[in-house]
Write a protein that holds these residues in place. Structure first.
Motif, PDB file in Angstrom:
ATOM      1  N   ARG A 147       0.700  -1.240   0.055  1.00 39.12           N
ATOM      2  CA  ARG A 147      -0.240   0.006   0.037  1.00 39.12           C
ATOM      3  C   ARG A 147       0.827   1.325  -0.116  1.00 39.12           C
ATOM      4  NH1 ARG A 147      -4.153  -1.084   4.820  1.00 39.12           N
ATOM      5  NH2 ARG A 147      -1.982  -1.869   5.862  1.00 39.12           N
ATOM      6  N   LEU A 148       1.563   1.642  -0.920  1.00 40.46           N
ATOM      7  CA  LEU A 148       2.556   2.529  -0.961  1.00 40.46           C
ATOM      8  C   LEU A 148       1.946   4.020  -1.442  1.00 40.46           C
ATOM      9  CD1 LEU A 148       4.957   0.774  -3.691  1.00 40.46           C
ATOM     10  CD2 LEU A 148       5.221   1.026  -1.164  1.00 40.46           C
ATOM     11  N   SER A 149       2.401   5.056  -0.822  1.00 39.60           N
ATOM     12  CA  SER A 149       1.742   6.275  -1.185  1.00 39.60           C
ATOM     13  C   SER A 149       2.303   6.493  -2.436  1.00 39.60           C
ATOM     14  CB  SER A 149       2.739   7.228  -0.269  1.00 39.60           C
ATOM     15  OG  SER A 149       4.186   7.237  -0.522  1.00 39.60           O
ATOM     16  N   PRO A 150       1.802   7.730  -3.063  1.00 40.60           N
ATOM     17  CA  PRO A 150       2.063   7.993  -4.512  1.00 40.60           C
ATOM     18  C   PRO A 150       3.477   8.178  -4.669  1.00 40.60           C
ATOM     19  CG  PRO A 150       0.166   9.227  -3.646  1.00 40.60           C
ATOM     20  CD  PRO A 150       0.628   8.465  -2.615  1.00 40.60           C
ATOM     21  N   SER A 151       4.239   8.846  -3.992  1.00 40.36           N
ATOM     22  CA  SER A 151       5.404   9.068  -4.113  1.00 40.36           C
ATOM     23  C   SER A 151       6.340   7.843  -4.204  1.00 40.36           C
ATOM     24  CB  SER A 151       6.163  10.063  -3.158  1.00 40.36           C
ATOM     25  OG  SER A 151       6.157   9.712  -1.757  1.00 40.36           O
ATOM     26  N   LYS A 152       6.204   6.734  -3.062  1.00 41.48           N
ATOM     27  CA  LYS A 152       6.764   5.701  -3.014  1.00 41.48           C
ATOM     28  C   LYS A 152       6.410   4.939  -4.388  1.00 41.48           C
ATOM     29  CE  LYS A 152       7.123   5.666   1.669  1.00 41.48           C
ATOM     30  NZ  LYS A 152       6.763   4.963   3.312  1.00 41.48           N
ATOM     31  N   ALA A 153       5.067   4.905  -4.768  1.00 39.08           N
ATOM     32  CA  ALA A 153       4.915   4.060  -6.152  1.00 39.08           C
ATOM     33  C   ALA A 153       5.829   4.659  -7.251  1.00 39.08           C
ATOM     34  CB  ALA A 153       3.304   4.110  -6.344  1.00 39.08           C
ATOM     35  N   SER A 154       5.806   5.846  -7.282  1.00 35.28           N
ATOM     36  CA  SER A 154       6.532   6.433  -8.196  1.00 35.28           C
ATOM     37  C   SER A 154       8.134   6.064  -8.357  1.00 35.28           C
ATOM     38  CB  SER A 154       6.372   8.000  -8.473  1.00 35.28           C
ATOM     39  OG  SER A 154       7.222   8.669  -9.238  1.00 35.28           O
ATOM     40  N   ASN A 155       8.570   6.209  -7.104  1.00 42.56           N
ATOM     41  CA  ASN A 155      10.065   5.861  -6.961  1.00 42.56           C
ATOM     42  C   ASN A 155      10.073   4.013  -7.268  1.00 42.56           C
ATOM     43  OD1 ASN A 155      11.045   7.908  -5.799  1.00 42.56           O
ATOM     44  ND2 ASN A 155      10.483   7.438  -3.644  1.00 42.56           N
ATOM     45  N   LEU A 156       9.216   3.275  -7.139  1.00 41.87           N
ATOM     46  CA  LEU A 156       9.260   1.891  -7.212  1.00 41.87           C
ATOM     47  C   LEU A 156       9.443   1.800  -8.777  1.00 41.87           C
ATOM     48  CD1 LEU A 156       9.350  -0.975  -6.459  1.00 41.87           C
ATOM     49  CD2 LEU A 156       6.593  -0.842  -6.773  1.00 41.87           C
ATOM     50  N   LEU A 157       8.475   2.568  -9.589  1.00 40.48           N
ATOM     51  CA  LEU A 157       8.736   2.540 -11.027  1.00 40.48           C
ATOM     52  C   LEU A 157       9.844   2.993 -11.464  1.00 40.48           C
ATOM     53  CD1 LEU A 157       4.923   3.236 -11.957  1.00 40.48           C
ATOM     54  CD2 LEU A 157       6.197   0.962 -12.262  1.00 40.48           C
ATOM     55  N   ARG A 158      10.339   4.227 -10.872  1.00 38.10           N
ATOM     56  CA  ARG A 158      11.418   4.691 -11.599  1.00 38.10           C
ATOM     57  C   ARG A 158      12.893   4.312 -11.085  1.00 38.10           C
ATOM     58  NH1 ARG A 158      15.166   5.761 -13.624  1.00 38.10           N
ATOM     59  NH2 ARG A 158      16.197   7.489 -14.396  1.00 38.10           N
ATOM     60  N   TRP A 159      13.009   3.919  -9.865  1.00 34.84           N
ATOM     61  CA  TRP A 159      14.289   3.645  -9.291  1.00 34.84           C
ATOM     62  C   TRP A 159      14.252   2.075  -8.581  1.00 34.84           C
ATOM     63  CZ3 TRP A 159      17.338   7.052 -11.217  1.00 34.84           C
ATOM     64  CH2 TRP A 159      16.682   8.416 -11.136  1.00 34.84           C
ATOM     65  N   GLY A 160      13.282   1.277  -8.902  1.00 36.76           N
ATOM     66  CA  GLY A 160      13.075   0.068  -8.365  1.00 36.76           C
ATOM     67  C   GLY A 160      12.895  -0.262  -6.899  1.00 36.76           C
ATOM     68  N   TYR A 161      12.731   0.774  -5.991  1.00 40.47           N
ATOM     69  CA  TYR A 161      12.531   0.617  -4.834  1.00 40.47           C
ATOM     70  C   TYR A 161      11.805   1.622  -4.189  1.00 40.47           C
ATOM     71  CZ  TYR A 161      13.828  -0.744  -0.029  1.00 40.47           C
ATOM     72  OH  TYR A 161      13.797  -1.415   1.081  1.00 40.47           O
ATOM     73  N   PRO A 162      10.755   1.765  -3.433  1.00 41.95           N
ATOM     74  CA  PRO A 162      10.029   2.831  -2.584  1.00 41.95           C
ATOM     75  C   PRO A 162      10.726   3.804  -1.787  1.00 41.95           C
ATOM     76  CG  PRO A 162       8.923   0.650  -2.062  1.00 41.95           C
ATOM     77  CD  PRO A 162      10.479   0.515  -2.663  1.00 41.95           C
ATOM     78  N   HIS A 163      11.557   3.297  -1.084  1.00 42.43           N
ATOM     79  CA  HIS A 163      12.174   4.181   0.002  1.00 42.43           C
ATOM     80  C   HIS A 163      13.565   4.755  -0.638  1.00 42.43           C
ATOM     81  CE1 HIS A 163       9.172   2.339   2.375  1.00 42.43           C
ATOM     82  NE2 HIS A 163       9.502   1.182   2.213  1.00 42.43           N
TER      83      HIS A 163
END
Length: 230
Positions: A147-163
């Motif tokens: 249940r990622l926040s919008p910014s973490k979901a974006s990080n996951l797609l762009r950088w491969g990790y939410p945090h």
């Protein structure tokens, strides 16, 4: 030690000296030497139980999370890029470290300002991303279950990790998830052993290239001093 024997690679800050030695004894895995470290229970009676989850990672702070090498990338090229990048990055000295709750975990968290540290971590994530293979659909689905926040979901797609990036938080994990009562007991025990080791300024003056073996344990492959560090 080369990178061919590892399933994933990561960039960590690996504490050295007395703190690093304590971490090996506490977690039961010496990431710097790449071997099991005996857990006698003298640090905490249920030491092996409360450290089971972070044990395979060793004592560390994640800077660029574990990734598979991209198809055309070589470990040698990554190592060279890492060395070049670290020669450009200035060390960061934290006011200190403190034992604190981080969600259900206990970790060492930085005292004082962290802007320089956050900028350093972001630079590593960006500059070395060409070496990272994209996540598979299954890996993306598994990460999204949190249940990622919008910014973490974006990080996951762009950088491969939410945090990472704006969601990065420097921490050195000490335990797995604990209930409140157990966390209180472990905190008291850790404070008695760690207070003197983390009471003063803490230098982040090196980064390490680490690899995950086929048993899931992480090994320090090479440590790189940051700029201006002899």
């Amino acid at each position: 030690m080369g990178g061919g024997m590892f399933t994933r690679i990561a960039i960590y800050h690996v504490p050295a000296g007395d703190l690093g030695a304590f971490g090996a004894r506490w977690l039961g895995w010496d990431i710097a030497q790449g071997h099991v470290s005996a857990q006698t229970g003298e640090l905490y009676p249920a030491q092996a139980e409360v450290t089971a989850r972070p044990r395979r990672y060793g004592l560390h702070a994640t800077i660029k999370p574990p990734f598979r090498l991209a198809g055309r990338a070589s470990f040698a090229a990554l190592s060279q890029a890492m060395e070049k990048l670290c020669a450009q990055l200035e060390p960061v000295t934290l006011s200190g470290l403190e034992i604190a709750r981080m969600g259900r975990f206990l970790a060492l968290l930085p005292k004082g300002g962290v802007d320089g540290l956050n900028a350093l971590a972001a630079r590593v994530v960006v500059d070395l991303d060409e070496f990272r293979a994209p996540l598979s659909a299954a890996e993306l689905d598994r990460r999204r279950k949190g249940r990622l926040s919008p910014s973490k979901a974006s990080n996951l797609l762009r950088w491969g990790y939410p945090h990472v990036m704006q969601d990065f938080r420097f921490h050195i994990t000490l335990t797995g998830p604990l209930d409140d009562e157990t966390a209180g007991r472990v905190y008291t025990s850790l404070r008695s052993h760690l207070s003197e080791l983390v009471s003063g300024p803490y230098p982040v003056d090196s980064l390490s290239l680490v690899g995950e073996d086929d048993q899931g344990h992480f090994h320090e492959i090479e440590r790189y001093p940051l700029a201006s560090v002899p």
